[in-house]
Design a protein around this motif. Structure first.
Motif, short mmCIF file in Angstrom:
data_model
loop_
_atom_site.label_atom_id
_atom_site.label_comp_id
_atom_site.label_asym_id
_atom_site.label_seq_id
_atom_site.Cartn_x
_atom_site.Cartn_y
_atom_site.Cartn_z
N THR A 49 0.87 -1.08 -0.17
CA THR A 49 0.13 -0.09 -0.05
C THR A 49 0.88 1.19 -0.05
OG1 THR A 49 -0.17 -0.20 2.39
CG2 THR A 49 -2.03 -1.20 1.19
N TYR A 50 0.27 2.53 -0.46
CA TYR A 50 0.96 3.69 -0.30
C TYR A 50 1.96 3.89 0.78
CZ TYR A 50 -2.06 5.76 -3.72
OH TYR A 50 -2.68 5.83 -5.08
N ASN A 51 1.90 3.47 1.99
CA ASN A 51 2.72 3.94 2.92
C ASN A 51 3.74 2.47 3.14
OD1 ASN A 51 2.52 6.28 3.90
ND2 ASN A 51 0.93 5.86 5.59
N GLN A 52 3.69 1.45 2.43
CA GLN A 52 4.42 0.35 2.53
C GLN A 52 5.57 0.73 1.53
OE1 GLN A 52 1.62 -2.78 2.26
NE2 GLN A 52 2.03 -3.39 4.33
N VAL A 53 5.30 1.27 0.52
CA VAL A 53 6.18 1.47 -0.55
C VAL A 53 7.27 2.24 -0.36
CG1 VAL A 53 6.42 2.32 -3.08
CG2 VAL A 53 4.24 1.08 -2.42
N ILE A 68 -3.68 13.19 7.06
CA ILE A 68 -4.23 12.73 5.87
C ILE A 68 -5.62 11.93 6.05
CG2 ILE A 68 -3.91 11.17 3.62
CD1 ILE A 68 -1.15 11.47 4.32
N ASP A 69 -6.60 12.54 6.08
CA ASP A 69 -7.89 11.96 6.43
C ASP A 69 -8.78 11.42 5.21
OD1 ASP A 69 -7.41 12.81 9.07
OD2 ASP A 69 -8.24 14.58 8.48
N GLU A 70 -8.21 11.59 4.14
CA GLU A 70 -9.13 11.16 2.82
C GLU A 70 -8.01 10.28 2.08
OE1 GLU A 70 -10.86 14.36 0.54
OE2 GLU A 70 -11.67 15.11 2.45
N GLY A 79 -3.12 -4.41 13.22
CA GLY A 79 -2.66 -3.18 12.92
C GLY A 79 -1.45 -3.43 12.29
N CYS A 80 -0.58 -4.19 13.21
CA CYS A 80 0.79 -4.41 12.90
C CYS A 80 1.12 -5.22 11.47
CB CYS A 80 1.48 -4.99 13.98
SG CYS A 80 0.57 -6.41 14.58
N ALA A 81 0.25 -5.90 11.28
CA ALA A 81 0.16 -6.91 10.12
C ALA A 81 -0.27 -6.07 8.84
CB ALA A 81 -0.87 -8.22 10.26
N THR A 82 -0.92 -5.26 9.16
CA THR A 82 -1.56 -4.52 7.95
C THR A 82 -0.71 -3.56 7.42
OG1 THR A 82 -3.68 -4.43 8.89
CG2 THR A 82 -3.50 -2.61 7.33
N VAL A 83 0.47 -3.01 8.53
CA VAL A 83 1.54 -1.83 7.83
C VAL A 83 2.85 -2.46 7.75
CG1 VAL A 83 0.16 0.12 9.03
CG2 VAL A 83 2.08 -1.17 10.28
N CYS A 84 2.87 -3.57 8.09
CA CYS A 84 4.20 -4.23 7.92
C CYS A 84 4.62 -4.27 6.26
CB CYS A 84 4.32 -5.48 8.57
SG CYS A 84 5.77 -6.33 8.23
N PRO A 85 5.63 -3.57 5.81
CA PRO A 85 6.15 -3.53 4.56
C PRO A 85 6.67 -4.82 4.08
CG PRO A 85 7.15 -1.80 5.69
CD PRO A 85 6.58 -2.67 6.67
N LEU A 114 -4.23 6.35 5.00
CA LEU A 114 -3.41 5.38 4.01
C LEU A 114 -3.10 3.97 4.83
CD1 LEU A 114 -0.94 7.84 2.21
CD2 LEU A 114 -3.34 7.40 1.67
N ASP A 115 -3.44 4.06 6.04
CA ASP A 115 -2.88 2.70 6.83
C ASP A 115 -4.26 2.13 7.15
OD1 ASP A 115 -0.28 3.35 6.70
OD2 ASP A 115 -0.58 4.60 8.62
N LYS A 116 -5.21 2.07 6.68
CA LYS A 116 -6.33 1.31 7.15
C LYS A 116 -6.39 -0.07 6.49
CE LYS A 116 -9.19 3.00 3.50
NZ LYS A 116 -10.39 3.53 2.91
N ILE A 117 -7.09 -0.84 7.55
CA ILE A 117 -7.15 -2.27 7.03
C ILE A 117 -7.86 -2.50 5.79
CG2 ILE A 117 -7.81 -4.48 7.99
CD1 ILE A 117 -7.32 -3.47 10.77
#
Lengths: 165, 553, 159
Positions: free
Chosen positions: B220-224, B452-454, C49-55, C134-137
């Motif tokens: 996702t955007y924030n993982q890239v 960033i809310d949207e 949440g951790c699993a969602t954001v882990c690159p 940008l971090d939502k599940i």
């Protein structure tokens, strides 16, 4: 058994050959860093050699890419027995951030038998020294797998019904 | 001239061949043209307007439009404009005219587009495979949307990239994939007649990791930003910063000023440690290991400082879309200044010692000549261009982060040799120290991350570019629907600079070849390209097998 | 020429001996170093949440039964970015300063499992409040029961 053989075979000086199998350069630079004045791996008789045929130890950095597999196998065969393979960095240990990419085979142990693993992204030069010192029998392993369980009867671990949706 | 005016002049020239024209702000022009006019428009931009070719890219838009999107990127540095040239080709006939015959710099990227998306460049002088592994099946194109990012097809036979045969009378010296002087796996076949090198073939892409596919399908955007950071272990922050800027521009996110200053400081710290690293490696290449050891000793406190600020020595992990994750606390400021003063003092001593050292001068002065005009034609960037008298610097030409508020000087030398490129880097290191001091002084208080809310709307596109220690890093992002980019294209500086190597080698002794190549500070992990180098004429050109067999050098 | 060589000699001699005594004396990192991420099982609420954001996609959520959720962390491929610690609403994950992680026993040493008692939290999608939109599940790939390949109508079969 193999470990004992290694301890007998490499009592003093390890000659290492460093190879990159798809790495981002981070670990390579840290490997060179280990040889510079602040860390000075030559204290332990460790020497970076230019040819795998002179080497006792193969330092492998990076996830194994599809293109590099045949070359890596030939490289391993070129190192005379007995030999140690050390995987450096999260990529070499478990495939890293690209473990499931189409062009990545996975960690180094999918292709070669690996004797020592040094995780880190990239590992600090100290961590590399620690791992190599472990191969020399100077330091002890510190980590092990973790299995944790929450106790079922702990009251505070039960979420409040009212907070649910 | 701004982007709109530039677009109007193209429109005037080509009339209804230009299907769509939009200026995304004053500095980015977006053109959509008909496929049949691609070659003429590209030629007009490159030859008549003097635009630098950056990269091309292919996007599979069959889901949305039933078509493939082929995009060529050009940069107009004097006018500070990036030009995005879109062409759409149908699903039933995935072919596009090759612009390589008129814009030679497009050679590798067009082949890469064919390998990855399956759009064939018609009329390409060298239609060999480029990126994919030797046993990769011919009919699987990794960047198409319906190919999963973790597809591992069984090995195919007889599809390997054909290697060139040596010219008649010459013998082959294979170098690599593992070889003492190569840090990274690359395979060279050098063709020699006696002692003289008459040609070479080069198979790269051993480090191809499928980064662009992961960024547009699994993350996702924030993982890239974290995968972007690992494109290159030396200049990682540059890549994540460039990606974040592209997304921020596409989505219209404003980074708080303090966040911009922190990015600038980290970029400059990275430039210092990269230039120190380069000087050490260069010393090693010319057999002066004292320099390697001493310069890396100077560099080490800087690495500890980075570790203290960011939590890691190399992969800082500070960038996210919208800002940075960690603040540079006031109590670290003094430590930063102390480390910088220390480096500055020792660097000055080194600087004073170099011009009198005959050992160094003999190896650097007058070797690896890259004339200004050749550098311009080959699209050189960064210190390679500036050492040849080309005043290109993204920090000034296309300002980003806080550089528009800081004193940035373009360091240009017209010596055109290895010494000039060394001096550019020596000067820039001192400049970087001053830029960091100024940034620390002027850094405003406040937030470091935008709220960033949207969600980011799909279908937006923007360019992000950063002046890396090695030259211009270029990222292009097309936003997609599932909280991730639909397409993310990366171009590293070594890609452009590698093409400048053959002219440098011309007329040099074989012993100078390593430092010539080293002088562009190559980073194959970023680039991993393939080219055919004809050393004797200094041309980057690609021969077909028949041509080779018939050709006498 | 001679003065240049002398200058270089001074440059080399001035700092004296700098080599650290490591590994015989510790040399710990300064600042907030991002080392081995430790999970406090008592604090974890299993929000994922951790699993969602882990690159590196190193954290996998497995629902074993109605009441038990297993969080498996494959730290062998952890990139030590610290995003999991950032987003954890209960501060159950901390980035320790441990970096001497080398092992000779295989990468199984780097696996960390935690079983969390879930009771009703399974249907609570709100335990985890992401810091940004940008971090939502929305990423299915990190739950083992939703691992799927390509798009829904992809012609490629799962392996």
């Amino acid at each position: 058994m193999f470990k004992k053989l290694c301890e007998k075979a490499f009592p003093k000086s390890l000659w290492v050959y460093h190879c990159n199998v798809g790495d981002c350069n981070g670990c390579d630079i840290e490997v060179i860093d280990v040889l510079t004045p602040y860390y000075d791996a030559e204290r332990f008789g460790i020497k970076l050699v230019a040819s795998p045929r002179h080497a006792d130890v193969l330092l492998v950095c990076g996830p194994v890419t599809r293109q590099v597999v045949p070359a890596l196998k030939r490289l391993y065969d070129a190192v005379p027995d007995p030999k140690i393979v050390i995987a450096i960095g999260s990529c070499a240990v478990g495939g890293g951030i690209w473990f499931d990419s189409y062009n990545i085979v996975g960690g180094v142990d999918t292709i070669l038998p690996v004797d020592y693993y040094i995780p880190g992204c990239p590992p600090r030069p100290e961590a590399i020294l620690y791992g190599v010192a472990m191969a020399l029998g100077l330091t002890e392993k510190q980590i092990e797998s973790v299995h944790l369980k929450q106790l079922l009867d702990r009251p505070e671990s039960v979420p409040m019904e009212s907070e649910a949706r | 001239m701004n982007a709109q005016q530039l677009g109007d002049s193209v429109k005037q020239q080509f009339g209804d061949k230009v299907v769509e024209l939009s200026a995304l702000g004053p500095n980015q022009l977006c053109l959509t043209i008909t496929p049949d006019s691609l070659v003429s428009v590209a030629e007009y931009l490159n030859k008549d307007l003097g635009c630098r070719f950056v990269i091309n890219s292919g996007t599979d838009r069959r889901r949305q439009r039933g078509k493939f999107l082929i995009t060529h990127f050009f940069a107009h540095d004097e006018e500070k404009i990036y030009i995005t040239l879109h062409t759409e080709v149908g699903e039933d006939q995935p072919e596009v005219d090759s612009i390589t015959p008129s814009v030679p710099a497009a050679n590798w990227s067009e082949r890469e587009t064919r390998d990855m998306v399956g759009v064939v460049p018609v009329g390409h002088p060298d239609p060999r495979r480029l990126v994919v592994a030797d046993d990769w099946p011919e009919d699987v194109f990794p960047l198409r949307w319906d190919v999963p990012h973790d597809l591992k097809p069984p090995p195919a036979e007889g599809v390997a990239m054909p290697l060139l045969d040596p010219p008649e009378g010459a013998s082959v010296v294979p170098i690599g994939p593992y070889f003492p002087v190569l840090e990274e796996p690359e395979y060279f076949r050098v063709f020699v007649e006696g002692e003289e090198v008459v040609g070479a073939d080069y198979r790269g892409f051993y480090n191809h990791r499928g980064i662009e596919k992961l960024g547009s399908s699994a993350l996702t955007y924030n993982q890239v930003p974290f995968i972007a950071e690992r494109i290159c272990g030396i200049c990682g922050f540059v890549h994540s910063c460039s990606y974040c800027q592209a997304v921020e521009r596409a989505a219209g996110i404003e980074v708080p000023p303090r966040g911009e200053y922190i990015r600038t400081i980290m970029l400059e710290l990275e430039r210092i440690h990269s230039h120190l690293l380069w000087l050490g490696i260069a010393g090693h290449i010319i057999g002066f290991d004292t320099i390697l050891m001493q310069v890396w000793r100077m560099r080490e406190p800087l690495m500890w400082l980075c570790e203290r600020i960011s939590g890691n020595r190399k992969t800082y992990g500070m960038n996210l879309v919208g800002g940075v994750r960690r603040d540079i606390e006031p109590e670290i400021h003094d430590d930063v200044r102390r480390v910088l003063t220390d480096i500055e003092r020792q660097w000055q001593e080194l600087y004073n010692a170099i011009p009198g050292d005959t050992t160094l001068m003999a190896r650097l002065q007058g070797t690896g000549i890259l004339p200004t005009e050749v550098a311009r034609a080959r699209g050189a960037v960064g210190p390679t261009a500036r050492g040849s008298g080309l005043p290109i610097d993204v920090r000034v030409d296309h300002p980003y982060a806080a550089y528009d508020r800081l004193d940035v000087k373009k360091r240009v030398y017209d010596g055109c040799d290895n010494l000039a490129r060394t001096l550019v880097r020596l000067d820039e290191t001192l400049d970087s120290i001053n830029i960091i001091r100024q940034a620390l002084r002027e850094m405003p208080e406040g937030e470091i991350m935008a709220q960033i809310d949207e969600e980011i709307p799909a279908g937006q596109q923007a360019v992000g570019s950063v002046e890396a220690p090695r030259g211009e890093v270029f990222h292009w992002v097309l936003t997609g629907p599932e909280n991730r980019p639909e397409r993310w294209r990366v171009r590293a500086p070594t890609y452009a600079n590698l093409q400048s190597v053959p002219p440098m080698l011309q007329g040099d002794a074989l012993a100078d070849v390593p430092i010539d190549i080293g002088s562009i500070d190559p980073c194959f992990a970023c680039t991993d390209r393939m080219e055919v180098v004809d050393v004797s004429s200094g041309q980057v050109r690609v021969y077909t097998q028949d041509e080779l067999l018939n050709k006498k050098y | 020429m001679i003065t240049s060589k002398l200058r270089e000699a001074i440059l080399c001699l001035r700092p004296g001996r700098v080599t650290l005594k490591y590994p015989f004396e510790p040399h710990d990192p300064e600042g907030d170093f991002r080392g081995y991420p430790e999970l406090d099982a008592d604090k974890c609420i299993g929000c994922g949440g951790c699993a969602t954001v882990c690159p590196a996609r190193a954290i996998m959520i497995q629902d074993i039964d109605q009441n038990t959720r297993r969080i498996v962390r494959f730290l062998e491929r952890c990139i030590y970015c610290g995003r999991c610690a950032d987003v954890c609403p209960e501060d159950a994950i901390t980035m320790t300063k441990r970096f001497e992680l080398s092992t000779d026993q295989g990468r199984e040493d780097m696996v960390a499992e935690c079983e969390v008692f879930m009771a009703t939290c399974q249907r609570c999608g709100q335990c985890y409040k992401p810091p940004s939109a940008l971090d939502k599940i929305m990423e299915p790939g990190f739950r083992d029961d939703k691992l799927k390949r390509g798009g829904d109508d992809s012609p490629y079969e799962p392996i």
